[in-house]
Design a protein around this motif. Sequence first.
Motif, PDB file in Angstrom:
ATOM      1  N   PHE A 127     -13.170  56.189  31.332  1.00 38.16           N
ATOM      2  CA  PHE A 127     -12.872  57.566  31.731  1.00 38.16           C
ATOM      3  C   PHE A 127     -14.007  58.163  32.567  1.00 38.16           C
ATOM      4  CE2 PHE A 127      -9.873  57.156  28.212  1.00 38.16           C
ATOM      5  CZ  PHE A 127      -8.755  57.831  28.713  1.00 38.16           C
ATOM      6  N   PRO A 128     -14.280  57.614  33.753  1.00 37.61           N
ATOM      7  CA  PRO A 128     -15.372  58.154  34.570  1.00 37.61           C
ATOM      8  C   PRO A 128     -15.122  59.569  35.076  1.00 37.61           C
ATOM      9  CG  PRO A 128     -14.091  56.550  35.819  1.00 37.61           C
ATOM     10  CD  PRO A 128     -13.614  56.475  34.401  1.00 37.61           C
ATOM     11  N   ASN A 129     -13.863  59.940  35.296  1.00 34.31           N
ATOM     12  CA  ASN A 129     -13.564  61.286  35.803  1.00 34.31           C
ATOM     13  C   ASN A 129     -13.575  62.330  34.687  1.00 34.31           C
ATOM     14  OD1 ASN A 129     -12.887  60.851  38.778  1.00 34.31           O
ATOM     15  ND2 ASN A 129     -11.572  59.330  37.807  1.00 34.31           N
ATOM     16  N   VAL A 130     -12.969  62.004  33.560  1.00 32.94           N
ATOM     17  CA  VAL A 130     -13.033  62.916  32.417  1.00 32.94           C
ATOM     18  C   VAL A 130     -14.482  63.095  31.979  1.00 32.94           C
ATOM     19  CG1 VAL A 130     -12.399  63.215  29.986  1.00 32.94           C
ATOM     20  CG2 VAL A 130     -10.688  62.434  31.628  1.00 32.94           C
ATOM     21  N   ALA A 131     -15.287  62.049  32.111  1.00 31.50           N
ATOM     22  CA  ALA A 131     -16.693  62.110  31.695  1.00 31.50           C
ATOM     23  C   ALA A 131     -17.446  63.233  32.390  1.00 31.50           C
ATOM     24  CB  ALA A 131     -17.373  60.768  31.968  1.00 31.50           C
ATOM     25  N   ARG A 132     -17.040  63.585  33.607  1.00 27.68           N
ATOM     26  CA  ARG A 132     -17.715  64.669  34.330  1.00 27.68           C
ATOM     27  C   ARG A 132     -17.464  66.029  33.688  1.00 27.68           C
ATOM     28  NH1 ARG A 132     -14.975  62.516  38.795  1.00 27.68           N
ATOM     29  NH2 ARG A 132     -14.068  64.583  39.153  1.00 27.68           N
ATOM     30  N   HIS A 133     -16.538  66.084  32.750  1.00 27.25           N
ATOM     31  CA  HIS A 133     -16.171  67.357  32.123  1.00 27.25           C
ATOM     32  C   HIS A 133     -16.616  67.438  30.663  1.00 27.25           C
ATOM     33  CE1 HIS A 133     -13.560  68.766  35.443  1.00 27.25           C
ATOM     34  NE2 HIS A 133     -13.385  67.470  35.645  1.00 27.25           N
ATOM     35  N   VAL A 134     -17.515  66.560  30.234  1.00 27.04           N
ATOM     36  CA  VAL A 134     -17.863  66.550  28.811  1.00 27.04           C
ATOM     37  C   VAL A 134     -18.441  67.882  28.347  1.00 27.04           C
ATOM     38  CG1 VAL A 134     -18.185  64.065  28.582  1.00 27.04           C
ATOM     39  CG2 VAL A 134     -20.104  65.498  29.305  1.00 27.04           C
ATOM     40  N   ASP A 135     -19.069  68.629  29.226  1.00 29.97           N
ATOM     41  CA  ASP A 135     -19.647  69.904  28.803  1.00 29.97           C
ATOM     42  C   ASP A 135     -18.587  70.958  28.527  1.00 29.97           C
ATOM     43  OD1 ASP A 135     -22.218  68.931  28.871  1.00 29.97           O
ATOM     44  OD2 ASP A 135     -22.592  69.568  30.933  1.00 29.97           O
ATOM     45  N   ASP A 136     -17.327  70.639  28.811  1.00 30.15           N
ATOM     46  CA  ASP A 136     -16.214  71.524  28.457  1.00 30.15           C
ATOM     47  C   ASP A 136     -15.418  71.001  27.264  1.00 30.15           C
ATOM     48  OD1 ASP A 136     -16.493  73.510  30.515  1.00 30.15           O
ATOM     49  OD2 ASP A 136     -15.711  72.042  31.946  1.00 30.15           O
ATOM     50  N   LEU A 137     -15.754  69.789  26.787  1.00 30.48           N
ATOM     51  CA  LEU A 137     -14.943  69.162  25.742  1.00 30.48           C
ATOM     52  C   LEU A 137     -15.550  69.376  24.362  1.00 30.48           C
ATOM     53  CD1 LEU A 137     -14.074  65.693  27.342  1.00 30.48           C
ATOM     54  CD2 LEU A 137     -12.981  67.919  27.706  1.00 30.48           C
ATOM     55  N   CYS A 138     -14.654  69.528  23.387  1.00 28.65           N
ATOM     56  CA  CYS A 138     -15.037  69.556  21.977  1.00 28.65           C
ATOM     57  C   CYS A 138     -14.371  68.345  21.328  1.00 28.65           C
ATOM     58  CB  CYS A 138     -14.554  70.850  21.322  1.00 28.65           C
ATOM     59  SG  CYS A 138     -14.928  70.975  19.566  1.00 28.65           S
ATOM     60  N   MET A 139     -15.171  67.336  21.030  1.00 28.11           N
ATOM     61  CA  MET A 139     -14.642  66.077  20.518  1.00 28.11           C
ATOM     62  C   MET A 139     -14.654  66.076  18.991  1.00 28.11           C
ATOM     63  SD  MET A 139     -16.191  63.178  23.041  1.00 28.11           S
ATOM     64  CE  MET A 139     -16.096  63.340  24.828  1.00 28.11           C
ATOM     65  N   ILE A 140     -13.496  65.830  18.417  1.00 28.25           N
ATOM     66  CA  ILE A 140     -13.383  65.689  16.964  1.00 28.25           C
ATOM     67  C   ILE A 140     -13.274  64.204  16.656  1.00 28.25           C
ATOM     68  CG2 ILE A 140     -12.106  66.300  14.894  1.00 28.25           C
ATOM     69  CD1 ILE A 140     -11.043  68.733  16.304  1.00 28.25           C
ATOM     70  N   HIS A 141     -14.288  63.643  16.017  1.00 29.63           N
ATOM     71  CA  HIS A 141     -14.341  62.211  15.762  1.00 29.63           C
ATOM     72  C   HIS A 141     -13.922  61.838  14.341  1.00 29.63           C
ATOM     73  CE1 HIS A 141     -16.178  61.353  19.598  1.00 29.63           C
ATOM     74  NE2 HIS A 141     -17.130  62.237  19.382  1.00 29.63           N
ATOM     75  N   SER A 142     -13.368  62.782  13.609  1.00 30.04           N
ATOM     76  CA  SER A 142     -13.083  62.533  12.187  1.00 30.04           C
ATOM     77  C   SER A 142     -11.653  62.875  11.808  1.00 30.04           C
ATOM     78  CB  SER A 142     -14.053  63.351  11.333  1.00 30.04           C
ATOM     79  OG  SER A 142     -14.046  64.724  11.742  1.00 30.04           O
ATOM     80  N   LEU A 143     -10.731  62.739  12.778  1.00 30.80           N
ATOM     81  CA  LEU A 143      -9.318  62.931  12.461  1.00 30.80           C
ATOM     82  C   LEU A 143      -8.844  61.817  11.527  1.00 30.80           C
ATOM     83  CD1 LEU A 143      -7.111  64.990  13.518  1.00 30.80           C
ATOM     84  CD2 LEU A 143      -9.252  65.030  14.800  1.00 30.80           C
ATOM     85  N   TYR A 144      -7.933  62.144  10.660  1.00 27.80           N
ATOM     86  CA  TYR A 144      -7.268  61.107   9.871  1.00 27.80           C
ATOM     87  C   TYR A 144      -5.875  61.564   9.498  1.00 27.80           C
ATOM     88  CZ  TYR A 144      -8.179  63.659   5.466  1.00 27.80           C
ATOM     89  OH  TYR A 144      -8.218  64.597   4.460  1.00 27.80           O
ATOM     90  N   GLY A 145      -4.977  60.593   9.328  1.00 26.16           N
ATOM     91  CA  GLY A 145      -3.589  60.885   8.990  1.00 26.16           C
ATOM     92  C   GLY A 145      -3.160  60.126   7.754  1.00 26.16           C
ATOM     93  N   THR A 146      -1.865  59.946   7.607  1.00 20.29           N
ATOM     94  CA  THR A 146      -1.332  59.341   6.386  1.00 20.29           C
ATOM     95  C   THR A 146      -0.348  58.219   6.658  1.00 20.29           C
ATOM     96  OG1 THR A 146       0.368  61.061   6.351  1.00 20.29           O
ATOM     97  CG2 THR A 146      -1.604  61.444   5.025  1.00 20.29           C
ATOM     98  N   ASN A 147      -0.121  57.889   7.923  1.00 15.95           N
ATOM     99  CA  ASN A 147       0.928  56.927   8.214  1.00 15.95           C
ATOM    100  C   ASN A 147       0.448  55.946   9.282  1.00 15.95           C
ATOM    101  OD1 ASN A 147       3.509  55.675   8.962  1.00 15.95           O
ATOM    102  ND2 ASN A 147       4.427  57.349   7.798  1.00 15.95           N
ATOM    103  N   ALA A 148       0.588  54.655   9.007  1.00 14.51           N
ATOM    104  CA  ALA A 148       0.122  53.626   9.931  1.00 14.51           C
ATOM    105  C   ALA A 148       1.212  53.136  10.874  1.00 14.51           C
ATOM    106  CB  ALA A 148      -0.438  52.436   9.148  1.00 14.51           C
TER     107      ALA A 148
END
Length: 476
Positions: A127-148
């Motif tokens: 994602f080289p183009n999205v990478a230029r916008h990281v200062d606008d992104l809020c990344m949630i790295h701890s999502l989890y669900g209940t169905n595989a």
Amino acid sequence: MDRSPSPLSTRRQLLKTSAVGFGHLALAALLADEARARPPEADAADPLAPRAPHFEARAKRVIFLFMKGGPSHLDTFDPKPQLTRDHGKPLPFDKPRVQFAKTGNLLASPWKFRRYGESGLPVSSLFPNVARHVDDLCMIHSLYGTNAAHGGALLKLHTGSDTFVRPSMGSWITYGLGTENRNLPGFLTICPTLAHGGVLNWSSAFLPASYQGTPLGNASVSSDQARVRYIDNDRFPRPVQRAQLDLLAELNGDHLDRTGPEPSLEARLDSFELAFRMQTEMPEAQDLAGESPATLRLYGLDDPTTADFGRQCLLARRFAERGVRFIQVTHSDTNVQWDQHGDLKNGHEKNAREVDLPIAGLLTDLKARGLLEDTLVLWGGEFGRTPTAQGTDGRDHNPEGFTMWLAGGGVRPGFRYGNTDEYGYYAVEDKVHIHDLHATLLHLLGLDHERLTYRHAGRDFRLTDVAGNVATGILA
């Protein structure tokens, strides 16, 4: 002295004598509950009229960029150096009790990560183009669900339930806030998938039909062919159509006066009125002829690889600026999607090439027009992928821990929230369940997820069921 029993001296006599009174009390309680569950504006003749939020909103609308199939967080936005170090070794802890398929040893990511922007958030070379916008992104790295499984996971993400038919989040949001443009649907989904839940992913279920999502095409149709069906009426001029609708409303109004409220009929009449109004505004909203060549290039419409998804993203911006409340665009095809059980490198690279530039273009355009401040952009799939290999070059489904990101609309920019373990299998820090994600989205829109309820079949329902906590750590 008369010692005959009093009419109320036994419990049986009390209940018998007071039955009508108890029934009245029960009815009053039910009516009171229903009144609390349903905002009074929702009972007005105009179900899509704009409604005030419960408290001050940070966002007015949502654009959901849905990556069907489950993109790998380990190969996109959540680097794991220990996974690279231990490539080929067994996972040193237990795998989930329920797994979709059998996997083997650890599989390192074939892509390199770099840190970008002032925030220094890491993004892979996918994602080289999205990478230029990281200062606008809020990344949630701890999502989890209940169905595989895809079907259950899609329904959980879209409706909050993987076991019952429930209203989709777009329907709940439109029910709570109405729409800002009476000539367009409040909830649009562009090129949605017809698989794994299909129409249930944008259904209003037991909510009034006015809050149903309106599809433009589907995943098997190119976005340049995606249209609202039957939007054109070449047989009758608008004055004749108006007269027909007025007569229809009068006849059905007489019927309703005799029979009382009929939600399905009233919703059908509302849909006729919306379809009539859409004839003017929908074709204009979908017409890209007025967009500058620079804007078309920004979204990748000059490149066959990016044109299809780029058009979806550009349409999303055009609908957002015209007051549509919830817009979903879906990246999906009938072959690869993001579901790389094998051939991970080729599959993810194909998908990323198709969406990276258009997503970056959307973020650039929204920000330049001042729309990102009150538009909440959500990116992600129904789950992530396993750090262990399926076969030699694939990853299996992983709902135990994955990444989604948000931008605009009141979230902390350039921010990383939560964590998975050192290999990226399980969410372990500041865990965010799908119910928590929904509660947070509603909160950003000024809606209390515990108050946004609807009475159906004798109980109050909500998007978050009986769970959900706002992830306050991501709020700006």
